[in-house]
Design an enzyme around this catalytic site. Structure first.
Site, PDB file in Angstrom:
ATOM      1  NE  ARG A   1     -10.485  -2.531  -3.658  1.00  0.00           N
ATOM      2  CZ  ARG A   1      -9.851  -2.355  -1.782  1.00  0.00           C
ATOM      3  NH1 ARG A   1      -8.570  -2.643  -1.698  1.00  0.00           N
ATOM      4  NH2 ARG A   1     -10.573  -0.574  -1.491  1.00  0.00           N
TER       5      ARG A   1
ATOM      6  CG  PHE B   1      -2.098   1.377   1.117  1.00  0.00           C
ATOM      7  CD1 PHE B   1      -3.168   1.059   0.589  1.00  0.00           C
ATOM      8  CD2 PHE B   1      -1.550   2.212   2.100  1.00  0.00           C
ATOM      9  CE1 PHE B   1      -4.099   1.445   0.647  1.00  0.00           C
ATOM     10  CE2 PHE B   1      -2.962   3.164   2.341  1.00  0.00           C
ATOM     11  CZ  PHE B   1      -4.461   3.100   0.725  1.00  0.00           C
TER      12      PHE B   1
ATOM     13  CE1 TYR C   1     -10.467   2.848   6.144  1.00  0.00           C
ATOM     14  CE2 TYR C   1      -9.294   4.075   8.419  1.00  0.00           C
ATOM     15  CZ  TYR C   1      -8.913   4.095   7.029  1.00  0.00           C
ATOM     16  OH  TYR C   1      -8.254   4.527   6.011  1.00  0.00           O
ATOM     17  CE  LYS C   2      -8.842  -0.180   4.482  1.00  0.00           C
ATOM     18  NZ  LYS C   2      -7.523  -0.203   4.264  1.00  0.00           N
TER      19      LYS C   2
ATOM     20  CG  ASP D   1      -0.605  -2.563   6.225  1.00  0.00           C
ATOM     21  OD1 ASP D   1      -1.616  -2.409   7.472  1.00  0.00           O
ATOM     22  OD2 ASP D   1       0.324  -1.097   6.315  1.00  0.00           O
TER      23      ASP D   1
HETATM   24  C1  PLP Z   1      -6.480   1.445   4.122  1.00  0.00           C
HETATM   25  C2  PLP Z   1      -4.537   0.918   4.050  1.00  0.00           C
HETATM   26  C3  PLP Z   1      -4.064   2.233   4.826  1.00  0.00           C
HETATM   27  C4  PLP Z   1      -4.251   3.310   5.408  1.00  0.00           C
HETATM   28  O1  PLP Z   1      -4.382   3.770   6.169  1.00  0.00           O
HETATM   29  P1  PLP Z   1      -4.743   5.955   7.244  1.00  0.00           P
HETATM   30  O2  PLP Z   1      -3.453   5.954   7.824  1.00  0.00           O
HETATM   31  O3  PLP Z   1      -5.935   4.967   7.709  1.00  0.00           O
HETATM   32  O4  PLP Z   1      -4.803   5.791   5.735  1.00  0.00           O
HETATM   33  C5  PLP Z   1      -2.989   0.701   5.006  1.00  0.00           C
HETATM   34  N1  PLP Z   1      -2.016  -0.139   5.516  1.00  0.00           N
HETATM   35  C6  PLP Z   1      -3.042  -0.582   4.002  1.00  0.00           C
HETATM   36  C7  PLP Z   1      -2.446  -1.656   3.792  1.00  0.00           C
HETATM   37  C8  PLP Z   1      -4.028  -0.008   4.017  1.00  0.00           C
HETATM   38  O5  PLP Z   1      -5.315  -0.922   2.979  1.00  0.00           O
END
Ligand code: PLP
Length: 416
Positions: free
Chosen positions: A375, A128, A225-226, A200
């Site tokens: 997705r 990411f 939030y996911k 992560d």
């Molecule tokens: C959604 C996501 C994030 C999000 O990071 P934020 O700091 O909340 O914007 C980080 N790492 C991965 C792999 C994600 O999918």
């Protein structure tokens, strides 16, 4: 298999689904099929009342007293205790604070300091972006000559972790393809070579069982939030292995990470517990929202969620194939259960963004990730087999009649 048969199969699956009762706890808009809980989980019906109580009874009435009386001050621990079982962690190894990005910064710095004799940071080229940007940012900021090694292919991961590696930063479930890494084997391999590992868990927590303590992970971060449904921008969680508590320090030494914040000491003394990974005042409204969402997990086991997630995905693939969409789309997600998370990603040769927009216009909400990935995230607490059937029917129609080729579906919005 005929369309009718698929439809009745979906109905049969839904009829015996042990998790079917959970859907009614979510506030889902009429006419929407939601496959984007891996980007933003929906709201629980109990949320407005809980937030309203916090607003009126605690903020408006209790005012500053609520830090004690409503226990606001302990929200990071209260919320962490609800997340810990989902990620296989002792509650005292987890806290909830800041964003995932900020927590990656903290644990990356902490890990690099713990392993300061070494200079190499290993991650994946397809990780990411925030993870990769932070690796670069930390390297450039520390100016200690760290070298970043980005692996192009999962198969090279093991070989790229060597006796020179300081830290490995990996995302357990890939956000584009849904591919899941072998956390246990990679952690063991890294430890065998003296490297520390950060996981992560953005696309794992709340979607499938994770065993951080058992595999001996050093650090982990994840999203509120996911799949945890904590609401837009919900705080993130951070995990530090018990072994590192008291010795791993993160550099955002705000007062909440101090041993005694309310002593207002002139100099810094780190908290010896997981609290060292806090920084400043917790965002109470967001913490309360996440806390409310996590109450769901009192009544459901993550293993059962995983079982249904795999069945939903299996049925999705069956519908795609039975609808003759195999020729138009290729499946980007690994097929073996042990190799995937809770989403199926389809690659499309034409304008995949437009196809997703056309689906959204029909009420089927997934999302698109460049360059060619559609997705579909499955959240077993509210998604049904019937929804999968209907979504794939929509997809089939959109392709058959070329609906996605309309100009209005091709205009890019800020958030894809
Ligand atoms: C959604 C996501 C994030 C999000 O990071 P934020 O700091 O909340 O914007 C980080 N790492 C991965 C792999 C994600 O999918």
């Amino acid at each position: 298999m005929s369309v009718e048969l698929l439809q009745s199969k979906a109905a049969d699956f839904d009829a015996v689904d042990p998790l079917s009762s959970f859907r009614s706890r979510f506030q889902l808009p009429e006419g929407v099929i939601y496959f984007d809980g891996n980007s933003l989980g929906p709201m629980l019906k109990s949320m407005p009342e809980r937030i309203s109580k916090t607003l009126h009874d605690e903020w408006a009435t209790g005012l500053i007293r609520s830090w004690n009386d409503a226990d606001w001050i302990n929200l990071p621990e209260t919320v962490a205790a609800k997340i810990a079982p989902l990620i296989g962690a002792k509650p005292e190894c987890v806290t909830v604070t800041d964003s995932t990005s900020v927590n990656i910064f903290k644990v990356l710095c902490a890990a690099l300091v713990l392993n300061k004799g070494r200079k190499r940071i290993v991650s994946e080229k397809n990780n990411f972006p925030t993870d990769l940007y932070l690796v670069e940012g930390v390297r450039d900021f520390l100016q200690r000559g760290h070298e970043v090694c980005l692996v192009e292919d999962d198969l090279e991961l093991f070989d790229s972790i060597t006796h020179e590696t300081a830290v490995v930063l990996l995302t357990h479930v890939d956000f584009r393809t849904g591919r899941m890494l072998d956390m246990e084997a990679l952690t063991k391999h890294a430890h065998g070579h003296g490297a520390l590992v950060i996981w992560d868990l953005a696309h794992s927590a709340g979607a499938l069982p994770v065993h951080l303590d058992e595999v001996g992970a050093d650090f982990a971060v994840g999203c509120g939030y996911k799949y945890l449904n904590g609401g837009p921008g919900a705080p993130s969680f951070v995990y530090v292995n018990e072994e590192h508590l008291g010795s791993a320090w993160q550099p955002l030494t705000g007062w909440f990470s101090h041993k005694t914040p309310f002593a207002f000491d002139h100099s810094y003394e780190p908290n010896q517990s997981i609290k060292q990974f806090l920084c400043g005042t917790p965002p109470v409204l967001s913490m309360v929202a996440l806390d409310e969402s996590l109450k769901l997990w009192r009544d459901v086991r993550i293993e059962d969620v995983r079982n249904k997630s795999l069945k939903l995905a299996e049925f999705f693939l069956e519908c795609v194939s039975a609808s003759g969409l195999d020729d138009e789309f290729s499946i980007a997600t690994p097929l073996e259960h042990k190799d995937r998370g809770s989403q199926i990603s389809l690659r499309f040769q034409g304008d995949g963004y437009a196809v997703m927009q056309a689906l959204i216009a029909r009420g089927v909400i997934g999302d698109f990730r460049d360059p060619d990935i559609l997705r579909f995230g499955f959240a077993p607490l509210y998604n049904t087999f019937g929804e999968i059937f209907r979504a794939v029917q929509h997809l089939k129609e959109i392709i058959e009649i070329g609906e996605w080729q309309q100009a209005r579906f091709m205009e890019r919005k800020a958030v894809t």
